[in-house]
Design an enzyme around this catalytic site. Sequence first.
Site, short mmCIF file in Angstrom:
data_model
loop_
_atom_site.label_atom_id
_atom_site.label_comp_id
_atom_site.label_asym_id
_atom_site.label_seq_id
_atom_site.Cartn_x
_atom_site.Cartn_y
_atom_site.Cartn_z
NE ARG A 235 -3.85 -1.41 -5.79
CZ ARG A 235 -3.21 -0.56 -6.48
NH1 ARG A 235 -2.27 -0.11 -6.04
NH2 ARG A 235 -3.14 -0.69 -7.73
CG ASP A 259 3.99 5.77 -2.77
OD1 ASP A 259 4.12 6.87 -2.42
OD2 ASP A 259 3.45 5.10 -3.48
CD GLU A 264 -3.75 5.14 -2.85
OE1 GLU A 264 -2.96 4.64 -1.05
OE2 GLU A 264 -3.61 5.02 -2.96
CG HIS A 297 -0.55 5.45 -4.77
ND1 HIS A 297 -1.66 4.83 -4.89
CD2 HIS A 297 0.67 4.33 -6.28
CE1 HIS A 297 -1.61 3.54 -4.84
NE2 HIS A 297 -0.33 3.12 -5.67
C1 COI Z 1 -0.48 0.77 -10.03
O1 COI Z 1 -0.27 0.84 -11.12
O2 COI Z 1 -1.93 0.43 -9.68
C2 COI Z 1 -0.26 1.64 -9.31
O3 COI Z 1 -0.95 1.27 -8.29
C3 COI Z 1 0.29 2.95 -9.44
C4 COI Z 1 -0.86 4.05 -9.79
C5 COI Z 1 -1.18 5.01 -8.70
C6 COI Z 1 -1.20 5.00 -11.05
#
Ligand code: COI
Length: 332
Positions: A235, A259, A264, A297
Site C-alpha cells: 500500500r 507498485d 495513486e 499497481h
Molecule cells: C488488493 O487486492 O487489495 C490489491 O491491492 C490489488 C488490487 C489493485 C486489485
Amino acid sequence: MKIIAYGIRDDEKPYLDKWSEENPDVEVASTGELLDESTVDQAKGADGVVVYQQKPYTAAVLDKLGSYGVKFMSLRNVGVDNIDADAAKRNGIQVTNVPAYSPEAIAEFTATELMRLLRRTNTFDRKIAHGDLRWAPDIAEELNQMTVGVFATGRIGRAAIRIYKGFGAKVIAYDIFHNPELEKEGIYVDSPEELYAKSDVLSIHAPATKENEHMLNDDAFSKMKDGVYILNPARGILVDTDALIRALDSGKVAGAALDVYEDEVGIFNTDFGSFDKIPDERLKNLIKRENVLVSPHIAFYTKRAVRNMVYFAMDANKSLINTGKSDKLVKL
Ligand code: COI
C-alpha cells in the site's frame, strides 16, 4: 436472488459471464461504473453487491445500500482500507474480501522487480536504447549474498519468502503474528527496527492500518543499512514518499520498486497520453530515476488472480445471501 457487480473491467467480464452461466439460480447484473453516490441506485432490488475500486466506499453510499436492504458487500480484492467501517457496521452490512486470489502473483512480481534493481536492467535498457553496449559502471549485486527483511508474513509475505529462499538469500521477517512454520525456522526478529538494521532488502507486505501510515519515514530510513533496497507492492500509504525521495537523494536507499504510491487513486490505470501529462510531479520524479521502478499497481494483475477475484467474490456474496455465512467475512 440478484447480485450486482460494480466496476467490472473488460478483462473480468468473461469470468463473470462464466460464473453466471454456472450459477443459473442467480440473476447477475453488472456495470463498468464504480460504486458511488451517482451509481448506488442501481443496487436497488439486489440482494448483494460485488465490488472492486480504490475510491472510498463512503458513508453516504453505505447508508443508501442499507436503506435499500442490501446487506452483503463482497470485495474482489484483499484490502478493505477504503471502506467506511462505522457506516458499514451501522447499516448492518456484512463485508467479504478475497484474501488469497493469488499471493504468488504479487510475490513473483516483487521478486522480478528486485532482480531488475539488482541487475540494473533499467539502466541497461536505457543505455542499449541509445546504442551504449558497455558494461561499466553498472555492476550488479547478487541476491544470494544478501539478507532480505520481509515485513509482514501473511500469505503474500510467505510466498515472497519462498522465492527469496529459492534464490539463496538469507531471509528474516517481522510480524506481530508469528507463523508457526516460520517461527520454527527462527526467521523472526523482535522489532521493525531490528529488521531495518539487518536487511539489505526490505520487502513490505503489510496491509494499511491506522497505525502504520508512513511507517517508512525519515526515522525508519535512518535506521536502515546504507544502500538498502525498498520493495513496496502493498500500500502506498505505508511509505512517506518525501522521505523516500530524500533517502534516494542521499544514497541511503540504493533502489526502490514501488507498485503502489500514496496518491495513486485516479492516476494508476489511466492513460495520460504522454509522460509529461501525468499530473503528479512527485511521481514523475520517482519514475525518472534509473534506480526506481514504478509500476501502476500491477503485481496482482494475472489471469489466475483476476479469475479468482471474480469467482471468489461472487461465491462469497452468494453464500452470504443464501446462508448469512462466508469463510471470507471481514472483521471491520
Ligand atoms: C488488493 O487486492 O487489495 C490489491 O491491492 C490489488 C488490487 C489493485 C486489485
